[in-house]
Scaffold this active site. Structure first.
Site, PDB file in Angstrom:
ATOM      1  N   ARG A   1      35.239  33.060  56.223  1.00  0.00           N
ATOM      2  CA  ARG A   1      36.548  32.988  56.508  1.00  0.00           C
ATOM      3  C   ARG A   1      36.812  32.902  57.959  1.00  0.00           C
ATOM      4  NH1 ARG A   1      40.386  38.175  54.406  1.00  0.00           N
ATOM      5  NH2 ARG A   1      39.350  39.239  56.266  1.00  0.00           N
TER       6      ARG A   1
ATOM      7  N   LYS B   1      47.803  46.867  59.014  1.00  0.00           N
ATOM      8  CA  LYS B   1      48.649  45.645  58.629  1.00  0.00           C
ATOM      9  C   LYS B   1      49.156  45.643  57.318  1.00  0.00           C
ATOM     10  CE  LYS B   1      44.319  44.050  56.370  1.00  0.00           C
ATOM     11  NZ  LYS B   1      43.462  43.137  56.141  1.00  0.00           N
TER      12      LYS B   1
ATOM     13  N   TYR C   1      65.026  38.541  29.124  1.00  0.00           N
ATOM     14  CA  TYR C   1      65.114  37.178  29.089  1.00  0.00           C
ATOM     15  C   TYR C   1      63.952  36.567  28.055  1.00  0.00           C
ATOM     16  CZ  TYR C   1      67.180  37.232  33.791  1.00  0.00           C
ATOM     17  OH  TYR C   1      68.395  37.274  34.536  1.00  0.00           O
TER      18      TYR C   1
HETATM   19  C1  LIG Z   1      38.976  42.419  58.962  1.00  0.00           C
HETATM   20  C2  LIG Z   1      39.478  43.562  57.914  1.00  0.00           C
HETATM   21  N1  LIG Z   1      38.930  44.772  58.144  1.00  0.00           N
HETATM   22  C3  LIG Z   1      39.188  45.923  57.440  1.00  0.00           C
HETATM   23  C4  LIG Z   1      39.966  45.833  56.355  1.00  0.00           C
HETATM   24  C5  LIG Z   1      40.246  47.032  55.408  1.00  0.00           C
HETATM   25  O1  LIG Z   1      39.578  46.811  54.247  1.00  0.00           O
HETATM   26  P1  LIG Z   1      39.897  47.867  53.014  1.00  0.00           P
HETATM   27  O2  LIG Z   1      41.504  47.999  52.844  1.00  0.00           O
HETATM   28  O3  LIG Z   1      38.953  47.379  51.863  1.00  0.00           O
HETATM   29  O4  LIG Z   1      39.473  49.095  53.633  1.00  0.00           O
HETATM   30  C6  LIG Z   1      40.605  44.358  55.963  1.00  0.00           C
HETATM   31  C7  LIG Z   1      41.437  44.442  54.836  1.00  0.00           C
HETATM   32  O5  LIG Z   1      41.640  43.406  54.041  1.00  0.00           O
HETATM   33  C8  LIG Z   1      40.370  43.365  56.867  1.00  0.00           C
HETATM   34  O6  LIG Z   1      40.957  42.046  56.696  1.00  0.00           O
END
Ligand SMILES: Cc1ncc(COP(=O)(O)O)c(C=O)c1O
Length: 389
Positions: free
Chosen positions: A133, A38, A267
């Protein structure tokens, strides 16, 4: 698109594979492992990262947004894609049209998918166990299980949860252990199904080597969802696992200029030269991912020497004081020379993105994902030649 910028990030795919092999060693066989790609693979390029890991045997890939999945499909990526971030009715249509796997957190989502599935669809069901969440309440586990016993087209493949304090997973009294106990209880309602239960992000995975054999962390073969560790970082305070940072963020001294004592920079005129100084103008700014909080506090590396960021970071540029660099190296002219923002040093070793994270009260996840889309990515490593073909 051609690019003319001298600010870019190098993505070393051999380092990605080094980190991936750490994940697969810890996973052993028959464990669900879903690399998280992602947010453009945490800024590293989702298609390149996913293609590289697919060649190394990864079977499942995690995105947050449907759009992220669509972009991968449109680039020709065929492996299983799990959509973790949720969806509405229209989103459900797209998920099915592009053969992605929904991660379902509500009854409404379950019904959207069921009503549109005209052939078997794999689904994963998320439960809320402490993060507050996404996910079904634990009290619904039995009802959800009954639903799947009757569902015509939905094929349950896994239940999952997300750990709120994954770096405590080795400790018997930690929050992770209590969340995993809840997930184990939830899974017990799904005995008739042959399913995975996944929960471990980087902190959870890296805790495995620290946890006692009796820990729930080790007793169940919890599925892995590694993100950060793939990219060479780990939660602060955890024992080093010898991971290799994949991204090196670089720029150049575009202009070197002399400023007399008393002159101000950038700035708001917040930095004033205490002595006649040499400064460098670096063509990277907050629109590229140089956090504005680094103004007058962050550092970069030039010629192997730390150079302080001076004045306010602008949208497209920031300035550094070159005086120490010149004193320590004996070299006067730094125009067009390389500036290491973070990552691999040409002399060996790394400048960690954690340094900027500490200087900005942030975390490495945010520093990596902040490197914006206008920064070209240059892919390196033998692994790249494999995915290019
Ligand atoms: C649902 C879920 N799984 C796994 C991960 C991976 O986490 P990490 O980057 O701490 O390994 C994330 C990251 O935010 C997540 O939202």
């Amino acid at each position: 698109m051609e690019n003319y910028r001298q600010t870019f990030s190098e993505i070393n795919l051999d380092h990605l594979l080094h980190n991936w092999s750490h994940v697969t060693q810890l996973a052993g066989t028959d464990r669900f492992v879903c690399p998280m790609v992602k947010a453009n693979a945490y800024g590293h390029g989702a298609f390149e990262v996913a293609s590289c890991l697919e060649k190394e045997g990864a079977k499942y890939f995690g995105v947050c947004l449907i759009e992220e999945g669509l972009a991968l499909r449109e680039s020709g990526f065929k492996s299983e894609l799990l959509v973790y971030g949720g969806f509405d009715k229209q989103g459900a249509e797209k998920i099915l049209e592009y053969q992605m796997t929904p991660v379902i957190s509500t009854w409404e989502q379950l019904k959207f998918i069921e009503s549109q599935a005209d052939s078997p669809v794999k689904v994963h069901i998320k439960f809320e166990t402490g993060m507050n969440r996404l996910g079904f309440d634990r009290s619904e586990a039995e009802k959800v299980s009954e639903y799947f016993k009757k569902s015509k087209n939905l094929k349950l493949k896994a239940v999952l949860t997300h750990l709120a304090c994954s770096d405590d997973a080795a400790a018997d009294s930690g929050m992770s252990v209590s969340q995993l106990n809840v997930l184990a209880e939830i899974k017990s309602f799904f005995k008739p199904f042959d399913i995975f239960a996944h929960a471990l992000n980087s902190g959870g995975i890296l805790s495995l080597s620290e946890a006692p054999e009796s820990s729930i962390l080790k007793k169940e073969r919890w599925g892995f969802r590694p993100g950060l560790m793939l990219y060479g970082y780990q939660p602060a305070g955890m024992k080093s696992a010898g991971l290799k940072p994949v991204m090196t963020f670089k720029s150049v001294v575009q202009i070197q200029r002399s400023v007399p004592a008393g002159a101000t920079v950038s700035y708001g005129a917040t930095w004033k030269a205490k002595r006649d100084s040499q400064i460098g103008v670096i063509p990277a700014g907050y629109a590229d991912g140089i956090k504005r909080q680094l103004s007058n506090s962050g550092e970069v590396t030039i010629g192997g020497v730390s150079a302080p960021i001076i004045g306010i970071v602008c949208m497209d540029f920031f300035m550094v004081d070159l005086t120490e660099v010149i004193l320590k190296t004996g070299k006067e002219n730094w125009q067009n020379e390389e500036v290491l923002l973070f990552g691999e040093k040409s002399s060996g070793g790394f400048v960690s993105a954690d340094e900027w994270a500490n200087q900005t009260n942030s975390i490495s996840w945010e520093i990596l994902t902040s490197v914006s889309s206008r920064v070209p990515r240059h892919y390196l490593g033998n692994a790249f030649s494999i995915i290019k073909d």
